[in-house]
Each structure stands twice: as structure tokens, then as C-alpha cells.
Design a protein around this motif. Sequence first.
Motif, PDB file in Angstrom:
ATOM      1  N   ILE A  42     -26.507   6.106   7.245  1.00 27.96           N
ATOM      2  CA  ILE A  42     -25.091   6.459   7.351  1.00 27.96           C
ATOM      3  C   ILE A  42     -24.955   7.973   7.443  1.00 27.96           C
ATOM      4  CG2 ILE A  42     -22.912   6.517   6.065  1.00 27.96           C
ATOM      5  CD1 ILE A  42     -23.641   3.731   4.993  1.00 27.96           C
ATOM      6  N   ALA A  43     -24.261   8.443   8.484  1.00 26.55           N
ATOM      7  CA  ALA A  43     -24.018   9.876   8.661  1.00 26.55           C
ATOM      8  C   ALA A  43     -22.606  10.053   9.187  1.00 26.55           C
ATOM      9  CB  ALA A  43     -25.034  10.484   9.631  1.00 26.55           C
ATOM     10  N   LEU A  44     -21.790  10.766   8.430  1.00 26.78           N
ATOM     11  CA  LEU A  44     -20.386  10.946   8.776  1.00 26.78           C
ATOM     12  C   LEU A  44     -20.202  12.169   9.675  1.00 26.78           C
ATOM     13  CD1 LEU A  44     -18.184   9.050   7.665  1.00 26.78           C
ATOM     14  CD2 LEU A  44     -17.498  10.879   6.124  1.00 26.78           C
ATOM     15  N   ASP A  45     -19.342  12.039  10.674  1.00 27.21           N
ATOM     16  CA  ASP A  45     -18.961  13.169  11.519  1.00 27.21           C
ATOM     17  C   ASP A  45     -17.716  13.797  10.899  1.00 27.21           C
ATOM     18  OD1 ASP A  45     -17.406  14.572  13.603  1.00 27.21           O
ATOM     19  OD2 ASP A  45     -18.966  13.861  14.965  1.00 27.21           O
ATOM     20  N   PRO A  46     -17.803  15.042  10.388  1.00 28.45           N
ATOM     21  CA  PRO A  46     -16.669  15.634   9.673  1.00 28.45           C
ATOM     22  C   PRO A  46     -15.391  15.715  10.511  1.00 28.45           C
ATOM     23  CG  PRO A  46     -18.677  16.891   9.262  1.00 28.45           C
ATOM     24  CD  PRO A  46     -18.997  15.909  10.353  1.00 28.45           C
ATOM     25  N   ALA A  47     -15.511  16.064  11.781  1.00 28.99           N
ATOM     26  CA  ALA A  47     -14.316  16.208  12.619  1.00 28.99           C
ATOM     27  C   ALA A  47     -13.658  14.844  12.860  1.00 28.99           C
ATOM     28  CB  ALA A  47     -14.680  16.867  13.940  1.00 28.99           C
ATOM     29  N   ARG A  48     -14.470  13.859  13.206  1.00 24.75           N
ATOM     30  CA  ARG A  48     -13.915  12.519  13.410  1.00 24.75           C
ATOM     31  C   ARG A  48     -13.293  11.985  12.130  1.00 24.75           C
ATOM     32  NH1 ARG A  48     -18.368   8.869  16.707  1.00 24.75           N
ATOM     33  NH2 ARG A  48     -18.123   9.805  18.775  1.00 24.75           N
ATOM     34  N   ASN A  49     -13.959  12.227  11.015  1.00 22.01           N
ATOM     35  CA  ASN A  49     -13.447  11.733   9.747  1.00 22.01           C
ATOM     36  C   ASN A  49     -12.118  12.395   9.404  1.00 22.01           C
ATOM     37  OD1 ASN A  49     -13.614  10.250   7.241  1.00 22.01           O
ATOM     38  ND2 ASN A  49     -14.117  12.185   6.251  1.00 22.01           N
ATOM     39  N   ALA A  50     -12.028  13.690   9.578  1.00 29.12           N
ATOM     40  CA  ALA A  50     -10.786  14.400   9.279  1.00 29.12           C
ATOM     41  C   ALA A  50      -9.636  13.907  10.154  1.00 29.12           C
ATOM     42  CB  ALA A  50     -10.981  15.900   9.470  1.00 29.12           C
ATOM     43  N   ALA A  51      -9.953  13.511  11.378  1.00 24.26           N
ATOM     44  CA  ALA A  51      -8.926  13.021  12.303  1.00 24.26           C
ATOM     45  C   ALA A  51      -8.582  11.548  12.071  1.00 24.26           C
ATOM     46  CB  ALA A  51      -9.390  13.220  13.744  1.00 24.26           C
ATOM     47  N   GLY A  52      -9.347  10.862  11.212  1.00 26.59           N
ATOM     48  CA  GLY A  52      -9.105   9.443  10.991  1.00 26.59           C
ATOM     49  C   GLY A  52      -9.385   8.603  12.215  1.00 26.59           C
ATOM     50  N   ALA A  53     -10.434   8.961  12.956  1.00 27.51           N
ATOM     51  CA  ALA A  53     -10.784   8.241  14.178  1.00 27.51           C
ATOM     52  C   ALA A  53     -11.223   6.813  13.847  1.00 27.51           C
ATOM     53  CB  ALA A  53     -11.905   8.977  14.911  1.00 27.51           C
ATOM     54  N   PRO A  54     -11.140   5.900  14.806  1.00 26.01           N
ATOM     55  CA  PRO A  54     -11.601   4.532  14.559  1.00 26.01           C
ATOM     56  C   PRO A  54     -13.071   4.451  14.170  1.00 26.01           C
ATOM     57  CG  PRO A  54     -10.253   4.619  16.531  1.00 26.01           C
ATOM     58  CD  PRO A  54     -10.500   6.032  16.133  1.00 26.01           C
ATOM     59  N   GLU A  55     -13.895   5.374  14.728  1.00 21.22           N
ATOM     60  CA  GLU A  55     -15.293   5.474  14.307  1.00 21.22           C
ATOM     61  C   GLU A  55     -15.523   6.893  13.815  1.00 21.22           C
ATOM     62  OE1 GLU A  55     -19.925   4.877  15.853  1.00 21.22           O
ATOM     63  OE2 GLU A  55     -18.246   4.185  17.092  1.00 21.22           O
ATOM     64  N   VAL A  56     -16.011   7.018  12.581  1.00 21.78           N
ATOM     65  CA  VAL A  56     -16.145   8.342  11.965  1.00 21.78           C
ATOM     66  C   VAL A  56     -17.598   8.720  11.726  1.00 21.78           C
ATOM     67  CG1 VAL A  56     -13.855   8.274  10.916  1.00 21.78           C
ATOM     68  CG2 VAL A  56     -15.819   7.361   9.647  1.00 21.78           C
ATOM     69  N   SER A  57     -18.542   7.912  12.199  1.00 23.82           N
ATOM     70  CA  SER A  57     -19.953   8.260  12.101  1.00 23.82           C
ATOM     71  C   SER A  57     -20.333   9.175  13.258  1.00 23.82           C
ATOM     72  CB  SER A  57     -20.812   6.995  12.108  1.00 23.82           C
ATOM     73  OG  SER A  57     -20.399   6.102  13.124  1.00 23.82           O
ATOM     74  N   VAL A  58     -21.459   9.872  13.109  1.00 21.01           N
ATOM     75  CA  VAL A  58     -21.944  10.739  14.182  1.00 21.01           C
ATOM     76  C   VAL A  58     -22.411   9.860  15.335  1.00 21.01           C
ATOM     77  CG1 VAL A  58     -22.616  12.546  12.562  1.00 21.01           C
ATOM     78  CG2 VAL A  58     -24.293  10.826  13.266  1.00 21.01           C
ATOM     79  N   PRO A  59     -22.272  10.328  16.572  1.00 17.40           N
ATOM     80  CA  PRO A  59     -22.720   9.532  17.718  1.00 17.40           C
ATOM     81  C   PRO A  59     -24.196   9.172  17.586  1.00 17.40           C
ATOM     82  CG  PRO A  59     -21.398  11.394  18.443  1.00 17.40           C
ATOM     83  CD  PRO A  59     -21.651  11.602  16.987  1.00 17.40           C
ATOM     84  N   GLY A  60     -24.517   7.926  17.844  1.00 15.48           N
ATOM     85  CA  GLY A  60     -25.897   7.472  17.807  1.00 15.48           C
ATOM     86  C   GLY A  60     -26.446   7.173  16.439  1.00 15.48           C
ATOM     87  N   ALA A  61     -25.607   7.229  15.388  1.00 12.35           N
ATOM     88  CA  ALA A  61     -26.073   6.928  14.033  1.00 12.35           C
ATOM     89  C   ALA A  61     -26.546   5.483  13.946  1.00 12.35           C
ATOM     90  CB  ALA A  61     -24.973   7.185  13.027  1.00 12.35           C
TER      91      ALA A  61
END
Length: 411
Positions: free
Chosen positions: A348-367
Motif C-alpha cells: 500500500i502506497a498513498l499518493d499525497p496529491a490524489r489523497n488530498a483531492a479525495g480522488a476515487p483512487e488515492v494510491s500511487v500509479p502502479g501500486a
Amino acid sequence: MSDLILVLNAGSSSIKFEVFEAAGLQLCWGGQIEGIGAAPCFATHDSEGWMLADRRWLKNGAPVDHSAALGGIIAWLDGVTNGRRIIAVGHRVVHGGPDFAAPVLVTPAVLHRLEALASLAPLHQPHNLAGLRAAAERFPGVPQVACFDTAFHRDHPWEADSFALPQRFYDRGIRRYGFHGLSYEYIARRLAAEDPVLGRGRLVVAHLGNGASLCAIRDGRSIDSTMGFTALDGVPMGTRCGQIDPGAVLHLIEAEGMSPAEVGRLLYEESGLKGLSGLSQDVRALEASDRPEAARALSYFAWRVRREIGALAATLGGIDALVFTAGIGENSAATRARICEGLGVLGIALDPARNAAGAPEVSVPGAAVQVLVRRTNEERMIAEHVREALSAGARAAAGDASGPAYPELRG
């Protein structure tokens, strides 16, 4: 004009409702009455979320109970439905016990059996059933369908359902039931519709709200859940303690001199985030506070959730996706970040920008593991069950036994 299905979610001091077209389950209206028994407020919205009514109840001296509150909802609906019929009412009922593994058409016998389960969900069951009785009174002859938060978990392996007690206690119904099943079932169905491969995969879904739990799902079915015999077990919640050593409960009674009722109030109403922080049960208030007690409560919450994710991943033999849902899970980027920190061992690896935006997928690409945010919709799930129940009843009346079985629909 399309017929309608009314969905009710009755709590101790509120009734939430949504109205769907029966044919396609399009949402028509929704709303709630809060403050039942005190100073009720009534708010409604249309299918787009636009406010239609927002007012306080004008009391005439009589107390506003669940029946009166439902009467207010019905009176409002009479003004917007343009003569369309409500052909069924679906209800969220928290506890179905060992007997109810599917939605059920409510009869007096069913209602009697559900009343006997009130002690297993004292904060919810009596009020769920009060709403059910009120709806039956207001809609005589209209089918009332009870949909259970425990039903989705009824196919657990025996090991996941059992306590290490003598078998006679399991036979009496003292076992792990799991809750939030309507939310988990909705998420499982939606993910399967979005991505059939992922829908058959190994999911850990975190339903994090004022009540919180996690569920391991494989091939669309519940395998294990953090909640147990009651909705106290598992992770800490707004006011509930979560997992606690039963020896501590015995100590509170025997050494501290607390009565069972006092212990119940402590564990259900005075613990969790509220008890840990001494400030609030609301994550938003705790995140806005600079007091160390608030930070400590949030850290503890994330630590416990992270621990359960690891345990459920082990139960599943691995994890393909972690899904956050419910009020905290959907809206608190900071909480998601705290929980996912240190879960790299699971992929599990969270993408900080996606997470802050509340995107439907908040993990880093290719995780290796997808981390998703999805809005749950228990009312929609109830409406789907009601429509399926009506269809099953129609098939049964026609002599067709195929399709899902809904108890009492054939009797």
C-alpha cells in the motif's frame, strides 16, 4: 406514473428517508427529521441535492415521537408525489441474529423475533423497530421489508463467527455477527459493476464513521469483520470503545463497583474518540484542535484501523484493494494518510496529491494494492433489496421458486 419505494433509517432521535422510483430505482427525494423527542428539525432535498424544505417542527404541545415524525414525512411526501403510490417500505434493522440471513417481509411473528434481539444492539434496534411499527401504522397493507446490517456476514467460516466458549453458547446465538453489512454489500456490488476482476478479488473495506468497522471481502462475499457479538467490538468509534479485554470489564464491575448499566454507558457512550480526547467524538473537531489529547486520539484510531487491515489481509491471504468509505473514510484525507502510513509491507502506497483531492483512487500509479475512496449508500442498497423482495414474492405467488429466497414472503 411510476410507483415508489420508501426507505427509512430510524435512529434514537432521527428518521432518515429516501424515496426511489420502483421501476429503475432513480432517487426522487430524501431528507430527515432530527431531534425527535426534543426540538425536531425537518430537512428535505431533491435527487440533485437541492434543499426543498428546512424548518423546525412547530410543536402543539404533544410530544413528537417516531409515529408523529413519520406522519410529518408522509404529509410532506403527499405534496410532492402527485398521487404516485408507495408500494413498499424498506427499513434498516441493525441486528438480524442467527436466523435472518436475507431481507424479510415483516409479519407480527417476525417483529416479535426482532424485538427479542434488542439487547444485542441497544443503541439501534429499538429505534429501527419503532420506525417499522410507525410505517406499518401509516401504510396499512403495504409490504414492510426489513434489511439487516448483519445479513451480509452470515456466510462466514465457522472460525470467524465463533468465540472460544463451549459449543452450547454458540448454539444459543452467542457468536460474532458483524455489522455495517448494507454498506459493505453496496460497495461490493458497485466495485463488481465497475471492475468485475477487482470485484472478485481480495478487498478490505474500511467503513469509518461515528460507527466504524472493517470487512474482508473475497469474490463479493464477506469473509471476516472486525465487529462481533455487538457493535462494540473492533476499532474505536465516536463514543464506543472497540476491542477491550473482557477481564477489564470484569474488573470494572467487581473492583470498581460499577453496575452493568454503568459499564454499558461507559463502553457505548463515553469511550472511543470522545473518551480518549476528552473533547469530541467528531474527527473534524479533533483535526482542528491543537490539544495533545486530540492528536493522541486520532493517532490511536489510525493505529487500531491499521492493525485490523493487516489482520484481515492475513485472513484473505493477501489484498488487492483497500477501500475507504463512510463519513470519515470518504472525507478525511488526514485520517486516510495516518492509516496507510506504515502499510508498505502490504504493497500500500498513498499518493499525497490524489489523497488530498479525495480522488476515487488515492494510491500511487502502479501500486501493488489499489487504495480507493467510494461513497457508500445504504439507502440505495435497501431499495435494491426491497425491489428484489417484491420480485421474489411475485414469483412465489406465480409458483416459480427460482431466485433469492426472502423469508415470510411465501407464508
